[in-house]
Design an enzyme around this catalytic site. Structure first.
Site, PDB file in Angstrom:
ATOM      1  N   CYS A  25      -2.559   8.657   2.797  1.00  0.00           N
ATOM      2  CA  CYS A  25      -2.323   8.100   1.452  1.00  0.00           C
ATOM      3  C   CYS A  25      -3.458   8.519   0.543  1.00  0.00           C
ATOM      4  O   CYS A  25      -3.281   8.632  -0.665  1.00  0.00           O
ATOM      5  CB  CYS A  25      -2.314   6.582   1.478  1.00  0.00           C
ATOM      6  SG  CYS A  25      -1.089   5.932   2.545  1.00  0.00           S
ATOM      7  N   GLU A  59       0.889  -1.170   0.000  1.00  0.00           N
ATOM      8  CA  GLU A  59       0.000   0.000   0.000  1.00  0.00           C
ATOM      9  C   GLU A  59       0.925   1.217   0.000  1.00  0.00           C
ATOM     10  O   GLU A  59       1.426   1.642   1.035  1.00  0.00           O
ATOM     11  CB  GLU A  59      -0.899  -0.053   1.235  1.00  0.00           C
ATOM     12  CG  GLU A  59      -2.187   0.706   1.059  1.00  0.00           C
ATOM     13  CD  GLU A  59      -2.181   2.008   1.812  1.00  0.00           C
ATOM     14  OE1 GLU A  59      -1.925   3.042   1.165  1.00  0.00           O
ATOM     15  OE2 GLU A  59      -2.407   1.984   3.034  1.00  0.00           O
TER      16      GLU A  59
HETATM   17  C1  UN1 Z   1      -3.459   5.640   4.827  1.00  0.00           C
HETATM   18  O1  UN1 Z   1      -3.392   6.842   4.652  1.00  0.00           O
HETATM   19  O2  UN1 Z   1      -2.445   4.912   4.813  1.00  0.00           O
HETATM   20  O3  UN1 Z   1      -9.297   5.959   3.713  1.00  0.00           O
HETATM   21  C2  UN1 Z   1      -4.718   4.914   5.132  1.00  0.00           C
HETATM   22  C3  UN1 Z   1      -8.685   6.592   4.584  1.00  0.00           C
HETATM   23  C4  UN1 Z   1      -8.340   5.857   5.862  1.00  0.00           C
HETATM   24  C5  UN1 Z   1      -7.100   5.054   5.710  1.00  0.00           C
HETATM   25  C6  UN1 Z   1      -5.936   5.780   5.123  1.00  0.00           C
HETATM   26  N1  UN1 Z   1      -9.443   5.000   6.205  1.00  0.00           N
HETATM   27  O4  UN1 Z   1      -8.374   7.756   4.463  1.00  0.00           O
END
Ligand code: UN1
Length: 503
Positions: free
Chosen positions: A292, A258
């Site tokens: 992310c 990821e």
């Molecule tokens: C991340 O930033 O690694 O969808 C995960 C989202 C959160 C998870 C982010 N539930 O923004």
């Protein structure tokens, strides 16, 4: 600030972290809130790592034979302990990662949710029954535990992403070795304690189900290279993924990656702008742009571009920036000086590439001593190099379009492929966005921003995002090995494909 530092000490104590664990170590943990020293923790000696792998392997031998619903009971207890610890763990997430209170708590809620999901899953690790071409034969698919799972997690979701992996891996019958970010070891140590409380209530679990590696890159490298760890789930930069993937592939291990995102929103002429503005602000500046899934690119129809940008500028101007623990704050600090410098450098590059920058200055007044930045809106003439690069900071690049097909092409024309969305009340646009010729991302939403996904769906993305899926749906399959079984209950031995081999 003194009171707040004392609060941190109380939080750590509430989470059962002892004086001995928090002092005298070689890894200094500072808070992004004010740069203050939270603890000096002890690093896991690299010399111990083989023993850790061996313990995990031995625990796996026993855990894999425990019935899955019984394994689910451990995760049910973990969920209960997390509910109990929610306030303290959420506060520690704020301390260590700099999130505002509500987002720190939200992260723990995400852990509780995945525990609930995993408990149900522990009774649903279904395989298929497949029609056999041979008379008197039955064919089926069985899912077995894979082995020790290595989890490498990032600072920005220091505990939720671990729980997505750990809750699933543990109900699947795997053991877990966790290498948290060096920037956030305290939340990991707290999770280990919470897990141990669940274990104590559970009773007869093998020792070493969850082990945490505290320290630097050498530990992560050993984890990635180890033949004892068949599955490695890694969250972080694309650069990190490029280093990890070939090493795991070389030994035929499996990776769940990821990595970077460069998420976009297309805003069509029919969009509900009021809703779009709210969604944009949350997903572009929430978590100070350090998800992310953060919204980084706005692709807006030229007929509404001016209006939308002016509404956004107005909204951005009133956003409360400061101590994330203070009530009302919406934008906390960036994680460290390097992140602040990366944001400033990206804005400079954007200007050089023809962009017009709004905001983006460092805030030094009425904030603690951390790296506080105004979120930036950058109007770009096109999708230049800097726009195609993920900068982990609250920068929103704005580009215009006239034709919806072009908007989709712009959305897809970046190396990353995590999350995407369209704001439109035109169902043709909405549906087109979700087709094979629409968004190329792992997540594609309509009238919802790209961030803040629920745990029930599979989470992850394509291209440089790495292709892995975690969390909900059938992401559990990546934590198990698949076995195809054919059972012959007849008195004949027919061969498949009609092959004759009579002796
Ligand atoms: C991340 O930033 O690694 O969808 C995960 C989202 C959160 C998870 C982010 N539930 O923004």
């Amino acid at each position: 600030m003194k009171d707040i530092v004392m609060t941190a000490q109380t939080t750590l104590a509430n989470l059962d972290l002892t004086e001995a664990e928090l002092t005298g170590g070689t890894l200094k943990v500072t808070s992004p809130i004010d740069g203050g020293l939270l603890a000096e923790v002890h690093e896991t000696p690299v010399s111990e790592i083989e023993a850790i792998f061996a313990r995990s392997k031995a625990a796996f031998q026993a855990w894999r034979t425990v019935p899955a619903p019984r394994r689910g009971e451990l995760i049910r207890l973990l969920g209960e302990e997390l509910r109990e610890a929610k306030d303290d763990l959420g506060a520690l997430v704020s301390w260590e990662a700099g999130k505002i209170t509500s987002e720190g708590l939200g992260e723990v809620q995400e852990m509780i949710d995945i525990c609930d999901f995993a408990v149900g899953l522990s009774r649903q690790l279904y395989g298929l029954t497949i029609a056999s071409e041979r008379p008197g034969h039955r064919m089926m698919e069985t899912w077995h535990p894979a082995g020790p799972v290595g989890v490498i997690s990032a600072f920005n979701f220091p505990v939720a992403v671990w729980s997505w992996n750990a809750a699933l891996a543990l109900v699947c019958g795997d053991t877990v070795i966790w290498k948290p970010s060096e920037k956030t070891p305290l939340t990991a140590m707290a999770c280990q304690k919470i897990f141990e409380r669940a274990l104590a209530r559970f009773g007869d679990a093998p020792e070493g189900l969850l082990q945490t590696l505290i320290g630097g890159a050498a530990l992560g490298e050993a984890l990635v290279a180890s033949e004892d760890v068949p599955v490695v789930s890694a969250t972080g930069s694309t650069r990190m993924g490029r280093a990890v993937a070939p090493i795991v592939a070389q030994r035929f291990g499996k990776c769940i990656l990821e990595l970077g995102g460069n998420n976009a929103m297309i805003v069509g002429p029919s969009a509900d702008l009021e809703m779009a503005v709210r969604a944009i602000v949350f997903s572009a500046v929430g978590t100070a742009g350090q998800r992310c899934t953060t919204l980084r690119r706005l692709i807006v129809h030229n007929s509404i571009r001016e209006e939308l940008v002016s509404r956004l500028k107005k909204a951005y101007s009133g956003l409360p920036i400061g101590n994330p623990l203070a009530e009302g704050t919406l934008i906390g600090p960036l994680v460290d000086e390097a992140s602040g410098a990366a944001m400033t450098a990206a804005l400079k590059a954007a200007e050089a590439e023809g962009g017009t920058v709004f905001g983006g200055n460092r805030v030094t007044e009425n904030v603690p001593a951390g790296v506080y930045m105004e979120p930036a809106i950058v109007e770009m003439p096109g999708q230049s190099d800097v726009v195609k690069t993920e900068t982990f900071a609250p920068i929103l690049y704005v580009m215009g379009y006239d034709d919806f097909d072009d908007a989709i092409a712009i959305q897809n024309d970046v190396p990353q492929g995590l999350s995407s969305c369209v704001f439109t009340l035109n169902m043709r646009e909405a549906e087109q966005f979700l087709t094979a010729a629409g968004s190329d991302c792992g997540i594609a939403n309509v009238n919802i921003g790209p961030s803040g996904a629920e745990i029930g769906g599979a989470f992850g993305g394509e291209k440089e995002t790495g292709g892995g899926r975690e969390s909900g749906s059938d992401a559990w399959k990546a934590y198990m090995r698949r076995q195809t079984n054919t059972v012959n209950y007849s008195a004949e031995l027919p061969l498949a494909q009609g092959v004759k081999f009579d002796i």
